[in-house]
Design a protein around this motif. Structure first.
Motif, PDB file in Angstrom:
ATOM      1  N   GLU A  14       1.029   6.747  -6.903  1.00 56.22           N
ATOM      2  CA  GLU A  14      -0.059   7.706  -7.126  1.00 56.22           C
ATOM      3  C   GLU A  14       0.454   9.133  -7.014  1.00 56.22           C
ATOM      4  N   MET A  15       1.339   9.368  -6.037  1.00 58.54           N
ATOM      5  CA  MET A  15       1.937  10.700  -5.885  1.00 58.54           C
ATOM      6  C   MET A  15       2.763  11.055  -7.117  1.00 58.54           C
ATOM      7  N   ARG A  46       0.825  -1.220   0.000  1.00 59.71           N
ATOM      8  CA  ARG A  46       0.000   0.000   0.000  1.00 59.71           C
ATOM      9  C   ARG A  46       0.852   1.261   0.000  1.00 59.71           C
ATOM     10  N   ALA A 106       2.391  10.055 -10.130  1.00 65.70           N
ATOM     11  CA  ALA A 106       1.506  10.346 -11.257  1.00 65.70           C
ATOM     12  C   ALA A 106       0.824  11.696 -11.094  1.00 65.70           C
ATOM     13  N   ALA A 107       0.387  11.995  -9.880  1.00 69.17           N
ATOM     14  CA  ALA A 107      -0.403  13.202  -9.640  1.00 69.17           C
ATOM     15  C   ALA A 107       0.427  14.477  -9.601  1.00 69.17           C
ATOM     16  N   GLU A 160       1.875   1.772  -3.570  1.00 70.49           N
ATOM     17  CA  GLU A 160       0.735   2.309  -4.321  1.00 70.49           C
ATOM     18  C   GLU A 160       0.585   3.808  -4.089  1.00 70.49           C
ATOM     19  N   ALA A 161       0.705   4.226  -2.834  1.00 66.76           N
ATOM     20  CA  ALA A 161       0.578   5.654  -2.510  1.00 66.76           C
ATOM     21  C   ALA A 161       1.697   6.451  -3.160  1.00 66.76           C
ATOM     22  N   ARG A 185       6.455   4.754 -13.936  1.00 59.24           N
ATOM     23  CA  ARG A 185       5.874   4.188 -12.721  1.00 59.24           C
ATOM     24  C   ARG A 185       6.099   2.680 -12.659  1.00 59.24           C
TER      25      ARG A 185
END
Length: 300
Positions: free
Chosen positions: A10-11, A3, A13-14, A6-7, A23
């Protein structure tokens, strides 16, 4: 997937607009480190979050023992640094286990380039003789655009079909990190793009280089096949002909003809001029050979 990983992804990408391939590479690097940590006795579900400086040091030593190149090892360490700094900022860890680890020293990698004559052959001879006549048009438009603009392959394949209908001397390109820049386009490259667009006008695609599904752009893998065949048709070693080699050739040939380094930085879309300065090494090497070969007191 962990997890925390995953976080982190996501960071990336964002906030950093990291591409899917980037990624995926980060995820693979983190999985490899986690597997090493498990081998040292850490629990599988908590290997990354509980890894310490000793794990990082041992992992880097293992990479060296396995003969992993300094460049690859440095990239993996960079991934770990970014991951643990993310956890530190998010207060999911109170320390950074990579803080004291030094990256392997890298020898400067000089860009590989084609000569001007080789590029001319690639454009002229590499765009004639494909089994599918449409591929002649794709090869001509893509190779000319890559060479006269210095675009990255991702930037080329995301060009809109409207490019062929515009008479503007510049094209707006969205590069890494969402940064936009204007790049000049030659008349020849625009004519090649227009010839392809005329052939494809019945597809109704929004892309200059549509894929098998016209609603999507041509894939990198699909383009690689076309470029490889173009190199063979031009009598060039296909292993020497890649989109990035054409980008390097664009930069090196401009500098050879007196282009300014700052202007080149803008054309290539480099955020830091230090990235552009690698091309000065190519020029310096050529000058050294020229002096050694032609100067009366040279060593040639």
């Amino acid at each position: 997937m962990d997890r925390h990983v995953e976080a982190f992804l996501e960071m990336m990408a964002a906030t950093r607009n990291a591409a899917p391939r980037t990624r995926a590479a980060y995820a693979a690097d983190l999985r490899a480190f986690a597997a090493y940590c498990v081998g040292r006795g850490l629990e599988t579900d908590h290997a990354l979050i509980r890894a310490d400086a000793g794990c990082v040091q041992g992992y880097m030593a293992r990479l060296a023992e396995e003969g992993v190149s300094a460049r690859t090892a440095a990239r993996r360490l960079s991934c770990l640094r970014q991951f643990y700094r993310f956890l530190l900022r998010e207060e999911r860890r109170s320390d950074d286990p990579t803080a004291r680890e030094r990256a392997p020293k890298l020898a400067p990698a000089l860009p590989k380039v084609l000569s001007e004559a080789e590029v001319a052959r690639l454009i002229e001879d590499g765009s004639v003789g494909h089994e599918d006549p449409r591929r002649d048009l794709v090869a001509r438009a893509a190779i000319e655009l890559l060479y006269v603009t210095g675009l990255r392959i991702s930037e080329l394949l995301s060009l809109p079909s409207s490019l062929s209908r515009s008479a503007a001397p510049m094209v707006l390109v969205r590069g890494k990190g969402g940064r936009e820049r204007l790049v000049p386009v030659s008349d020849g490259a625009r004519e090649a793009a227009l010839a392809l667009a005329r052939h494809d006008r019945g597809l109704g695609s929004p892309w200059l280089f549509p894929g098998r599904d016209p609603s999507r752009p041509l894939t990198r893998q699909g383009f690689d096949k076309i470029l490889r065949q173009a190199a063979l048709l031009a009598g060039l070693d296909p292993d020497r002909v890649t989109p990035h080699v054409l980008r390097h050739s664009f930069a090196s040939h401009l500098l050879d003809r007196g282009a300014d380094l700052r202007a080149l930085q803008m054309l290539l879309g480099h955020a830091d001029i230090a990235t552009t300065q690698i091309y000065t090494h190519v020029m310096n090497e050529r000058l050294r050979h020229a002096v050694a070969r032609h100067h009366p007191l040279g060593n040639g």
